[in-house]
Design a protein around this motif. Structure first.
Motif, PDB file in Angstrom:
ATOM      1  N   PHE A  91       0.982  -1.366   0.362  1.00  0.00           N
ATOM      2  CA  PHE A  91       0.440   0.050  -0.045  1.00  0.00           C
ATOM      3  C   PHE A  91       0.662   1.122   0.486  1.00  0.00           C
ATOM      4  CE2 PHE A  91      -3.888  -2.694   2.206  1.00  0.00           C
ATOM      5  CZ  PHE A  91      -4.310  -3.041   0.885  1.00  0.00           C
ATOM      6  N   LEU A  92       1.875   1.488   0.763  1.00  0.00           N
ATOM      7  CA  LEU A  92       2.605   1.994   0.843  1.00  0.00           C
ATOM      8  C   LEU A  92       3.469   2.833  -0.508  1.00  0.00           C
ATOM      9  CD1 LEU A  92       4.133   4.608   2.510  1.00  0.00           C
ATOM     10  CD2 LEU A  92       5.973   2.819   2.863  1.00  0.00           C
ATOM     11  N   VAL A  93       4.064   1.557  -1.225  1.00  0.00           N
ATOM     12  CA  VAL A  93       4.588   1.450  -2.869  1.00  0.00           C
ATOM     13  C   VAL A  93       3.692   2.098  -3.885  1.00  0.00           C
ATOM     14  CG1 VAL A  93       5.579   0.375  -4.346  1.00  0.00           C
ATOM     15  CG2 VAL A  93       6.175   0.075  -3.008  1.00  0.00           C
ATOM     16  N   LEU A  94       1.966   1.993  -3.798  1.00  0.00           N
ATOM     17  CA  LEU A  94       1.134   2.761  -4.031  1.00  0.00           C
ATOM     18  C   LEU A  94       0.814   3.362  -4.563  1.00  0.00           C
ATOM     19  CD1 LEU A  94      -1.631  -0.822  -4.158  1.00  0.00           C
ATOM     20  CD2 LEU A  94       0.330   0.348  -6.387  1.00  0.00           C
ATOM     21  N   LEU A  95       0.136   3.915  -2.980  1.00  0.00           N
ATOM     22  CA  LEU A  95       0.186   5.278  -2.452  1.00  0.00           C
ATOM     23  C   LEU A  95       1.461   6.411  -3.019  1.00  0.00           C
ATOM     24  CD1 LEU A  95      -1.415   4.904   0.486  1.00  0.00           C
ATOM     25  CD2 LEU A  95      -2.168   5.513  -1.526  1.00  0.00           C
ATOM     26  N   ASN A  96       2.498   6.022  -2.605  1.00  0.00           N
ATOM     27  CA  ASN A  96       3.685   6.646  -3.304  1.00  0.00           C
ATOM     28  C   ASN A  96       4.060   7.035  -4.881  1.00  0.00           C
ATOM     29  OD1 ASN A  96       4.006   8.013  -0.270  1.00  0.00           O
ATOM     30  ND2 ASN A  96       6.068   5.824  -0.515  1.00  0.00           N
ATOM     31  N   SER A  97       3.311   6.032  -5.560  1.00  0.00           N
ATOM     32  CA  SER A  97       3.685   6.026  -6.950  1.00  0.00           C
ATOM     33  C   SER A  97       2.845   6.613  -7.272  1.00  0.00           C
ATOM     34  CB  SER A  97       3.913   4.176  -7.780  1.00  0.00           C
ATOM     35  OG  SER A  97       4.988   3.050  -6.859  1.00  0.00           O
ATOM     36  N   GLN A 105      -5.086  10.077   2.033  1.00  0.00           N
ATOM     37  CA  GLN A 105      -4.836   8.384   2.046  1.00  0.00           C
ATOM     38  C   GLN A 105      -5.449   8.184   2.208  1.00  0.00           C
ATOM     39  OE1 GLN A 105      -0.789   8.006   2.932  1.00  0.00           O
ATOM     40  NE2 GLN A 105       0.168   9.320   1.066  1.00  0.00           N
ATOM     41  N   GLN A 106      -5.906   8.001   3.965  1.00  0.00           N
ATOM     42  CA  GLN A 106      -7.032   7.606   4.159  1.00  0.00           C
ATOM     43  C   GLN A 106      -8.333   6.905   3.403  1.00  0.00           C
ATOM     44  OE1 GLN A 106      -7.734   8.738   8.891  1.00  0.00           O
ATOM     45  NE2 GLN A 106      -7.376  11.011   7.900  1.00  0.00           N
ATOM     46  N   LYS A 107      -9.316   8.218   2.660  1.00  0.00           N
ATOM     47  CA  LYS A 107      -9.829   7.669   1.553  1.00  0.00           C
ATOM     48  C   LYS A 107      -9.481   6.301   0.775  1.00  0.00           C
ATOM     49  CE  LYS A 107     -13.735   9.547  -0.915  1.00  0.00           C
ATOM     50  NZ  LYS A 107     -14.450  11.227  -1.464  1.00  0.00           N
ATOM     51  N   VAL A 108      -8.184   5.885   0.243  1.00  0.00           N
ATOM     52  CA  VAL A 108      -8.341   5.330  -0.344  1.00  0.00           C
ATOM     53  C   VAL A 108      -7.727   3.980  -0.135  1.00  0.00           C
ATOM     54  CG1 VAL A 108      -6.766   3.746  -1.839  1.00  0.00           C
ATOM     55  CG2 VAL A 108      -7.007   7.071  -1.733  1.00  0.00           C
ATOM     56  N   LEU A 109      -7.394   4.317   1.347  1.00  0.00           N
ATOM     57  CA  LEU A 109      -6.695   3.079   2.391  1.00  0.00           C
ATOM     58  C   LEU A 109      -8.633   2.304   2.892  1.00  0.00           C
ATOM     59  CD1 LEU A 109      -4.288   4.014   4.531  1.00  0.00           C
ATOM     60  CD2 LEU A 109      -3.969   2.310   2.820  1.00  0.00           C
ATOM     61  N   SER A 158       6.066 -10.093  -6.609  1.00  0.00           N
ATOM     62  CA  SER A 158       5.213 -10.229  -7.930  1.00  0.00           C
ATOM     63  C   SER A 158       4.903  -9.110  -8.966  1.00  0.00           C
ATOM     64  CB  SER A 158       4.087 -11.069  -8.061  1.00  0.00           C
ATOM     65  OG  SER A 158       3.225 -11.034  -9.218  1.00  0.00           O
ATOM     66  N   ASP A 159       4.865  -9.023 -10.126  1.00  0.00           N
ATOM     67  CA  ASP A 159       4.743  -7.431 -10.464  1.00  0.00           C
ATOM     68  C   ASP A 159       3.680  -7.201 -11.296  1.00  0.00           C
ATOM     69  OD1 ASP A 159       5.285  -5.894 -12.751  1.00  0.00           O
ATOM     70  OD2 ASP A 159       3.989  -6.832 -13.759  1.00  0.00           O
ATOM     71  N   ASP A 160       2.481  -8.510 -10.167  1.00  0.00           N
ATOM     72  CA  ASP A 160       0.754  -8.024  -9.760  1.00  0.00           C
ATOM     73  C   ASP A 160       1.167  -7.093  -8.708  1.00  0.00           C
ATOM     74  OD1 ASP A 160       0.428  -9.479 -12.681  1.00  0.00           O
ATOM     75  OD2 ASP A 160      -0.083 -11.867 -11.187  1.00  0.00           O
ATOM     76  N   ARG A 161       1.667  -7.277  -7.972  1.00  0.00           N
ATOM     77  CA  ARG A 161       1.386  -6.232  -6.986  1.00  0.00           C
ATOM     78  C   ARG A 161       1.672  -4.985  -6.599  1.00  0.00           C
ATOM     79  NH1 ARG A 161       1.802 -10.995  -1.556  1.00  0.00           N
ATOM     80  NH2 ARG A 161       0.442 -12.451  -2.197  1.00  0.00           N
ATOM     81  N   SER A 162       2.923  -4.968  -7.873  1.00  0.00           N
ATOM     82  CA  SER A 162       3.476  -3.266  -8.504  1.00  0.00           C
ATOM     83  C   SER A 162       2.117  -2.222  -8.496  1.00  0.00           C
ATOM     84  CB  SER A 162       3.747  -3.870  -9.161  1.00  0.00           C
ATOM     85  OG  SER A 162       4.248  -4.091 -10.462  1.00  0.00           O
ATOM     86  N   ALA A 163       2.521  -0.766  -8.568  1.00  0.00           N
ATOM     87  CA  ALA A 163       2.026   0.080  -8.966  1.00  0.00           C
ATOM     88  C   ALA A 163       1.422   0.141 -10.767  1.00  0.00           C
ATOM     89  CB  ALA A 163       2.460   1.257  -8.085  1.00  0.00           C
ATOM     90  N   ASP A 164       2.465  -0.922 -10.997  1.00  0.00           N
ATOM     91  CA  ASP A 164       2.208  -0.502 -12.722  1.00  0.00           C
ATOM     92  C   ASP A 164       1.383  -2.601 -12.749  1.00  0.00           C
ATOM     93  OD1 ASP A 164       2.123   0.030 -15.157  1.00  0.00           O
ATOM     94  OD2 ASP A 164       4.762  -0.547 -15.655  1.00  0.00           O
ATOM     95  N   GLY A 208      -7.239  -4.687  -6.289  1.00  0.00           N
ATOM     96  CA  GLY A 208      -6.917  -5.567  -7.602  1.00  0.00           C
ATOM     97  C   GLY A 208      -5.445  -6.056  -6.601  1.00  0.00           C
ATOM     98  N   THR A 209      -4.789  -5.708  -5.554  1.00  0.00           N
ATOM     99  CA  THR A 209      -3.901  -6.222  -4.766  1.00  0.00           C
ATOM    100  C   THR A 209      -4.570  -6.423  -3.535  1.00  0.00           C
ATOM    101  OG1 THR A 209      -3.436  -4.505  -3.210  1.00  0.00           O
ATOM    102  CG2 THR A 209      -2.205  -4.343  -5.289  1.00  0.00           C
ATOM    103  N   ASP A 210      -5.450  -5.989  -2.996  1.00  0.00           N
ATOM    104  CA  ASP A 210      -6.948  -6.930  -1.643  1.00  0.00           C
ATOM    105  C   ASP A 210      -6.937  -8.229  -2.199  1.00  0.00           C
ATOM    106  OD1 ASP A 210      -6.218  -5.290  -0.208  1.00  0.00           O
ATOM    107  OD2 ASP A 210      -7.849  -3.925  -0.792  1.00  0.00           O
ATOM    108  N   ILE A 211      -7.627  -8.817  -4.158  1.00  0.00           N
ATOM    109  CA  ILE A 211      -7.897  -9.792  -4.354  1.00  0.00           C
ATOM    110  C   ILE A 211      -6.543 -10.986  -4.470  1.00  0.00           C
ATOM    111  CG2 ILE A 211      -8.880 -11.100  -6.431  1.00  0.00           C
ATOM    112  CD1 ILE A 211     -10.126  -8.372  -7.097  1.00  0.00           C
TER     113      ILE A 211
END
Length: 406
Positions: A91-97, A105-109, A158-164, A208-211
């Motif tokens: 989540f930290l990587v995604l929010l920064n990316s 950020q609270q709403k996203v989380l 995994s690339d599936d867990r990245s911001a891209d 997507g990452t949650d799934i």
């Protein structure tokens, strides 16, 4: 492992669902609806509240359901909580990316938590249906956990867990999005047309990452209990309070350098436990002629002790590690510099971030020489810090920053 089924009435299910939904609604209306940056005190207080609720619920299970059910709940909750902390790294990587302003950020989380609750509930009932119909599913779940543990040991991200990942690439291709944020709005007007903001994209990324996370966590908890009610409540209570925990542990996440090894040990342990249980209830024709195999099974009590012990050793070793301390300071300095330069627009908070950056640089200078030498060889980091100082001087000269104490 003798299977114990906890009978739960429809009324108890209904009250549980209403209670969890009420906590989510309360969290939104009293904390998230108004965009703000939680203080450390606020994050610590509410994290303690949610942990207290989870423990109180577990004590209720212990009293009403007995020692075995209580042990299963706590083993499941502790495991899911540890996995959720690991999820916070992503989540930290995604929010920064996506350069999400900290106040938004609270709403996203919270969206990620709600989406995860819904998605994992579906996975839980699907997993329960498979287990009830096919005993060999325990072999599959055990194999999934052993593979996941191996990936954690190898440090594979995994690339599936990245911001891209593929979900985001698809969304960017087919959805028309704005270049910047408009507060925490999901839609804005750009060049006279109504378009999506990046806020929606980051929510898609979190969802997507949650799934993908559920593919690890659901088999893990089914390895500790097959009670659907306990699986659901342990998962729900591990997710509630995750938003507050994010802001509480933000500065410590990078310090837990051995967490992945601890999680690998736990997932491998549960994977072995699942396979042993599968052998005990075996009906697969090509294994022992389709007959059950007489093997030793691991009790829930032993599982709980092992999980808590591994996590304790992992956390203590991480906090005492000089490498972990250096990694924490470097990551914090990089994060604050990026936020100061590219993310935040509020001058008052920009100045606060800059003073945090100065504090992190002081920490870096306090490290042993061998770590300072490695940091100085990171050209990208050094240039980033120099640029942050230049921009701060330019903003001060232009009167664009406030002056606050550290």
């Amino acid at each position: 492992m003798e299977r114990v089924v906890m009978q739960v009435s429809g009324l108890v299910w209904a009250l549980t669902l209403v209670g969890i939904a009420g906590l989510v609604v309360f969290d939104f209306y009293f904390h998230v609806r108004r965009a703000h940056i939680p203080t450390l005190r606020e994050a610590a207080a509410w994290s303690a509240v949610y942990v207290g609720l989870a423990i109180a619920f577990g004590l209720g299970v212990l009293i009403l359901g007995g020692r075995d059910m209580g042990a299963e709940y706590f083993a499941g909750w502790v495991t899911e909580k540890a996995l959720s902390v690991d999820n916070l790294f992503v989540f930290l990587v995604l929010l920064n990316s996506f350069k999400v302003p900290r106040a938004d950020q609270q709403k996203v989380l919270l969206f990620g938590i709600v989406f995860s609750l819904v998605a994992r509930t579906g996975f839980i009932f699907l997993g329960a249906a498979l287990i009830n119909s096919f005993a060999w599913v325990f072999y599959l779940f055990g194999l999934i956990l052993l593979i996941t543990a191996g990936n954690l040991l190898r440090g594979e991200d995994s690339d599936d867990r990245s911001a891209d990942n593929i979900i985001i690439r698809t969304a960017r291709r087919f959805l028309r999005t704005a270049d910047g944020y408009d507060g925490d709005k999901l839609f804005t007007v750009q060049d006279g047309r109504r378009v999506l903001t990046p806020m929606l994209l980051v929510m898609v990324a979190i969802g997507g990452t949650d799934i993908l996370f559920a593919l690890d966590s659901i088999p893990a908890i089914f390895g500790l209990t097959q009670s659907v009610y306990l699986v659901f409540t342990a998962t729900a209570f591990s997710l509630l309070g995750l938003r507050q925990l994010y802001f509480l542990l933000d500065g410590l996440l990078d310090r837990l350098i051995y967490l992945s090894y601890g999680l690998a040990a736990i997932l491998a342990f549960i994977g072995v436990k699942l396979i042993l249980h599968a052998l005990h209830e075996n009906n697969v024709p090509f294994i022992n002629g389709g007959a059950p195999v007489d093997v030793v099974e691991i009790s829930t009590g032993i599982s709980l002790v092992f999980i808590i012990g591994v996590l304790a050793v992992t956390v203590v070793a991480s906090l005492l590690s000089p490498k972990g301390r250096a990694q924490t300071y470097v990551a914090a300095a990089r994060r604050h510099a990026n936020a100061f330069l590219d993310v935040e627009t509020d001058p008052r908070y920009c100045d606060e971030i800059y003073h945090r950056l100065l504090a992190e640089e002081t920490h870096l200078r306090s490290l042993p020489e061998k770590y300072r030498a490695r940091i100085r060889r990171q050209d990208e980091l050094m240039e980033l810090l120099r640029r942050a100082h230049r921009v701060h001087e330019e903003r001060v000269a232009a009167g664009a920053c406030f002056t606050v104490g550290v």
